[in-house]
Design a protein around this motif. Structure first.
Motif, mmCIF file in Angstrom:
data_model
loop_
_atom_site.group_PDB
_atom_site.id
_atom_site.type_symbol
_atom_site.label_atom_id
_atom_site.label_comp_id
_atom_site.label_asym_id
_atom_site.label_seq_id
_atom_site.Cartn_x
_atom_site.Cartn_y
_atom_site.Cartn_z
ATOM 1 N N LEU A 8 0.845 -1.089 0.040
ATOM 2 C CA LEU A 8 0.124 -0.169 -0.034
ATOM 3 C C LEU A 8 0.972 1.159 -0.107
ATOM 4 O O LEU A 8 0.689 2.210 -0.672
ATOM 5 C CB LEU A 8 -1.012 0.057 1.195
ATOM 6 N N MET A 9 2.022 1.337 0.870
ATOM 7 C CA MET A 9 2.850 2.407 0.887
ATOM 8 C C MET A 9 3.460 2.584 -0.536
ATOM 9 O O MET A 9 3.822 3.840 -0.839
ATOM 10 C CB MET A 9 3.738 2.231 1.965
ATOM 11 N N THR A 10 3.724 1.688 -1.120
ATOM 12 C CA THR A 10 4.457 1.661 -2.495
ATOM 13 C C THR A 10 3.692 2.238 -3.435
ATOM 14 O O THR A 10 3.964 3.128 -4.356
ATOM 15 C CB THR A 10 4.816 0.203 -2.889
ATOM 16 N N LEU A 11 2.111 1.799 -3.252
ATOM 17 C CA LEU A 11 1.379 2.495 -4.322
ATOM 18 C C LEU A 11 0.926 3.787 -3.998
ATOM 19 O O LEU A 11 0.714 4.522 -5.204
ATOM 20 C CB LEU A 11 -0.069 1.665 -4.295
ATOM 21 N N LEU A 12 1.006 3.805 -2.722
ATOM 22 C CA LEU A 12 0.704 5.421 -2.548
ATOM 23 C C LEU A 12 1.764 6.399 -3.016
ATOM 24 O O LEU A 12 1.443 7.755 -3.308
ATOM 25 C CB LEU A 12 0.585 5.488 -0.737
ATOM 26 N N ARG A 13 3.209 5.990 -2.620
ATOM 27 C CA ARG A 13 4.252 6.835 -3.358
ATOM 28 C C ARG A 13 4.062 6.941 -4.663
ATOM 29 O O ARG A 13 4.438 8.014 -5.454
ATOM 30 C CB ARG A 13 5.528 6.108 -2.907
ATOM 31 N N LYS A 14 3.667 5.899 -5.598
ATOM 32 C CA LYS A 14 3.418 6.118 -7.040
ATOM 33 C C LYS A 14 2.456 7.029 -7.168
ATOM 34 O O LYS A 14 2.638 8.057 -8.198
ATOM 35 C CB LYS A 14 3.094 4.616 -7.589
ATOM 36 N N GLU A 15 1.375 7.358 -6.514
ATOM 37 C CA GLU A 15 0.462 8.141 -6.789
ATOM 38 C C GLU A 15 0.895 9.676 -6.595
ATOM 39 O O GLU A 15 0.511 10.404 -7.309
ATOM 40 C CB GLU A 15 -0.954 7.990 -5.954
ATOM 41 N N LYS A 122 -5.368 5.012 -4.327
ATOM 42 C CA LYS A 122 -5.807 6.093 -5.170
ATOM 43 C C LYS A 122 -6.718 6.995 -4.160
ATOM 44 O O LYS A 122 -6.534 8.275 -4.389
ATOM 45 C CB LYS A 122 -6.590 5.645 -6.469
ATOM 46 N N TRP A 123 -7.402 6.323 -3.617
ATOM 47 C CA TRP A 123 -8.383 7.084 -2.693
ATOM 48 C C TRP A 123 -7.617 7.757 -1.503
ATOM 49 O O TRP A 123 -7.916 9.226 -1.237
ATOM 50 C CB TRP A 123 -9.458 6.087 -2.208
ATOM 51 N N LEU A 124 -6.802 7.182 -0.952
ATOM 52 C CA LEU A 124 -5.867 7.927 0.246
ATOM 53 C C LEU A 124 -5.308 8.978 -0.368
ATOM 54 O O LEU A 124 -5.176 10.235 0.013
ATOM 55 C CB LEU A 124 -5.087 6.722 0.702
ATOM 56 N N SER A 125 -4.566 9.006 -1.532
ATOM 57 C CA SER A 125 -3.896 9.898 -2.240
ATOM 58 C C SER A 125 -4.684 11.047 -2.562
ATOM 59 O O SER A 125 -4.445 12.255 -2.402
ATOM 60 C CB SER A 125 -2.940 9.635 -3.264
ATOM 61 N N MET A 126 -6.007 10.724 -3.003
ATOM 62 C CA MET A 126 -6.969 12.002 -3.227
ATOM 63 C C MET A 126 -7.252 12.643 -1.946
ATOM 64 O O MET A 126 -7.270 13.876 -2.053
ATOM 65 C CB MET A 126 -8.229 11.270 -3.942
#
Length: 267
Positions: A8-15, A122-126
């Motif tokens: 999840l943290m890796t995907l969040l960094r990507k966003e 995606k939702w968290l980054s938004m």
């Protein structure tokens, strides 16, 4: 840290990297900052602006009553509800549909990554981005209102910020759902903005029947910032609206993950 958390943290960094590469991390906060500063400054200098800009006959006296500091902040929130929401919806309209169309979503999801983790990132980054830029803009409005008018207590300011942030969270969660459901990014933005306009209109026209709807949150936010003592009446409709909005936000997120699971790519 568990494997799920690391993914999840890796995907969040990507966003966030994509936000930086698209310069949204720079220009969206700047726009919110300008919107926040503009309202108290224009309200304070409005008589002077009209006097200097208009071709008024000599001797004309312009008397415009100075708004209260609470009214200035409520008008600032109204600006965020129009321009701010438009900017955010346009910024995120292709957050899923663009990746599905390009095949990027399929390339990511072929790895051991769950659909839920992909969508939650995606939702968290938004939401983190939205709450941040809203705080920047609204905080600037609060500071300049204090300088030019008078101080608004921190309590009403924070309550109105939280209520408006929840309203933004609902609309952006709906944008995420529409972006997963529809092929067109423009269609997702129009659907989300249309939903926001519809709920706001119904909240104004039918306040008795729409008191629990997410659209009523904007009215509660205005009421909160205009409450002189900061002790806004926390009655049942307010908590009902908060609870229903939180439930709809969760439903939008789960619906987005389920839709993506059915079709990770657009043929």
């Amino acid at each position: 840290m568990s494997m799920k958390t690391r993914v999840l943290m890796t995907l969040l960094r990507k966003e966030w990297l994509e936000l930086l590469r698209s310069y949204k991390l720079i220009w969206v906060p700047l726009v919110f900052l300008v919107l926040g500063i503009m309202q108290p400054v224009s309200s304070y200098y409005m008589p002077l602006i009209i006097e200097k800009a208009g071709n008024m006959p000599e001797g004309t006296i312009i008397e415009i009553p100075m708004p209260s500091e609470e009214q200035v902040l409520a008008e600032t929130l109204s600006q965020f509800g129009l321009m701010g929401l438009l900017i955010l919806a346009l910024s995120y309209m292709g957050i899923v549909s663009a990746e599905r169309a390009s095949g990027a979503a399929s390339l990511v999801l072929v790895k051991p990554i769950s659909f839920t983790a992909y969508m939650v990132s995606k939702w968290l980054s938004m939401l983190l981005f939205t709450w941040g830029v809203l705080l920047i803009g609204y905080g600037a409005a609060w500071y300049y209102t204090w300088l030019l008018f008078d101080k608004v207590e921190l309590g009403p300011f924070l309550i109105s910020y939280l209520l408006y942030g929840l309203w933004f969270s609902f609309i952006l969660s709906a944008t995420l759902l529409f972006s997963t459901l529809l092929r067109s990014a423009a269609g997702a933005a129009c659907s989300a903005l249309g939903l926001a306009i519809l709920l706001s209109l119904l909240g104004g026209l039918l306040p008795k029947y729409m008191a629990c709807s997410p659209g009523a949150l904007t009215g509660y936010a205005y009421e909160a910032v205009q409450s002189a003592s900061g002790s806004m009446k926390a009655d049942a409709p307010l908590w009902c609206s908060i609870g229903l909005t939180a439930a709809l936000v969760a439903a939008c997120l789960m619906g987005s993950a389920a839709l993506l699971r059915r079709a990770p790519a657009i043929d």
